[in-house]
Design a protein around this motif. Structure first.
Motif, PDB file in Angstrom:
ATOM      1  N   PRO A  18      -2.631  -4.104   7.950  1.00 15.45           N
ATOM      2  CA  PRO A  18      -3.082  -4.470   6.594  1.00 15.45           C
ATOM      3  C   PRO A  18      -1.933  -4.663   5.610  1.00 15.45           C
ATOM      4  CG  PRO A  18      -3.410  -2.123   6.967  1.00 15.45           C
ATOM      5  CD  PRO A  18      -2.974  -2.700   8.283  1.00 15.45           C
ATOM      6  N   THR A  28     -11.957   1.010   9.633  1.00 13.56           N
ATOM      7  CA  THR A  28     -11.628   1.009  11.067  1.00 13.56           C
ATOM      8  C   THR A  28     -11.384   2.392  11.667  1.00 13.56           C
ATOM      9  OG1 THR A  28      -9.266   0.723  10.627  1.00 13.56           O
ATOM     10  CG2 THR A  28     -10.582  -1.277  10.856  1.00 13.56           C
ATOM     11  N   ARG A  84      -4.343  -0.862   0.213  1.00 12.26           N
ATOM     12  CA  ARG A  84      -4.482  -1.631   1.456  1.00 12.26           C
ATOM     13  C   ARG A  84      -4.690  -0.727   2.670  1.00 12.26           C
ATOM     14  NH1 ARG A  84      -2.642  -6.938   2.146  1.00 12.26           N
ATOM     15  NH2 ARG A  84      -3.458  -8.212   0.431  1.00 12.26           N
ATOM     16  N   TRP A 137      -8.138  -0.185   4.755  1.00 16.20           N
ATOM     17  CA  TRP A 137      -8.198  -0.472   6.198  1.00 16.20           C
ATOM     18  C   TRP A 137      -8.767   0.725   6.955  1.00 16.20           C
ATOM     19  CZ3 TRP A 137      -5.545   2.371   9.887  1.00 16.20           C
ATOM     20  CH2 TRP A 137      -5.573   1.861  11.191  1.00 16.20           C
TER      21      TRP A 137
END
Length: 308
Positions: free
Chosen positions: A202, A15, A7, A11
């Motif tokens: 996340p 980003t 996760r 993420w």
């Protein structure tokens, strides 16, 4: 554990900020410079100074060949200018002991002047892909909330935190590097100290702190004062020295230019800013003495200048 890894690194892949020291072509020297500049200093302030620094000194040898004072001068207003001296000393050691190449192991990096355990681990990981336990303030905060259920980590790094960080580190070298970078980014952008953006996290559904009802911190972090402190006066004196092309007489620091009967060329603006602080003479003398002790200034021809 694999769920958290997947996760958070996923993420990060979507980003992560586009920062020049993350570029694969940056090199270990650029990573080392960034890590030292980023200590207690936000990215937005570091970026322009880092870029100018790497243009002027693209290698450790280039910096080591110049006086330490030039490192301090080009440090600008990043604060904590002793870091510039440490970086110059590290560059000199790299040239003398490592043929101008930033060493690639934690032990060798840790032996460089001014390089602590965090910086050694970060450079080994981010520049050379080593599996190292990287623990900065942002990572500590994410671990504290996500796993320990605390609003903030302990005021000082503990052995328990290091054990936790090591236990969370993926076994694979490349995965461990991504994990370190991703958790650090999560702490910097989402899991912030004062106003965490939990909705954007996340792993919000796995966060022990949220599950516990977001209890408040067990202590109140102490902010660092600035106005009226010796640090502010030291910074104002350094601003004068950075622009001076000759030793600055002590009386210029102690008396406003108007009282001296002339306007000092080149340093009039920072000198006027220093005197607007209206510092007591003993505070100014204390600040200047501290700069001499720290090696950030020296006396030459009866005046103050950056170290040669």
């Amino acid at each position: 554990m694999e769920f958290l890894h997947r996760r958070i690194t996923g993420w990060f892949a979507e980003t992560a900020r586009d920062l020049p020291w993350r570029d694969p072509g940056c090199g270990a020297w650029g990573v080392l410079v960034s890590e030292i500049m980023l200590q207690q200093t936000p990215v937005v302030r570091v970026l322009p100074v880092w870029e100018e620094w790497l243009k002027r000194w693209p290698t450790p040898a280039g910096l080591a060949a110049e006086p330490a004072g030039e490192a301090v001068r080009n440090w600008g207003r990043l604060g904590y200018p002793r870091r510039a001296l440490r970086l110059h000393a590290a560059a000199t050691a790299i040239v003398e002991n490592h043929n101008g190449r930033v060493p690639d192991t934690y032990t060798e990096l840790l032996a460089l002047p001014g390089v602590g355990s965090y910086t050694a681990a970060a450079v080994a990981a981010f520049a050379y892909g080593r599996r190292e336990t990287v623990v900065d303030t942002n990572i500590r905060r994410v671990h504290a909330r996500l796993v320990a259920g605390a609003a903030l980590p302990a005021p000082a790094l503990t052995a328990a935190e290091m054990r936790l960080a090591a236990s969370l580190l993926p076994d694979d070298d490349a995965a461990s590097v991504r994990w370190n970078a991703a958790v650090m980014e999560l702490g910097a952008l989402v899991c912030t100290a004062r106003a965490p953006k939990c909705a954007d996290c996340p792993v919000k559904d796995s966060c022990a702190w949220r599950a516990a009802g977001e209890p408040p911190p067990s202590y109140v972090p102490k902010g660092q004062a600035w106005h009226g402190t010796d640090r502010q006066v030291r910074g104002a004196v350094m601003a004068v020295l950075r622009l001076a092309d000759a030793p600055v007489p002590a009386e210029m620091f102690l008396q406003p230019p108007a009282d001296l009967g002339f306007a000092p060329e080149g340093i009039g603006v920072p000198l006027a800013a220093l005197h607007r602080l209206n510092s007591a003479p003993e505070q100014l003398e204390r600040a200047m003495s501290g700069l001499l002790t720290d090696g950030l200034a020296e006396i030459h021809d009866g005046g103050y200048r950056l170290p040669a």
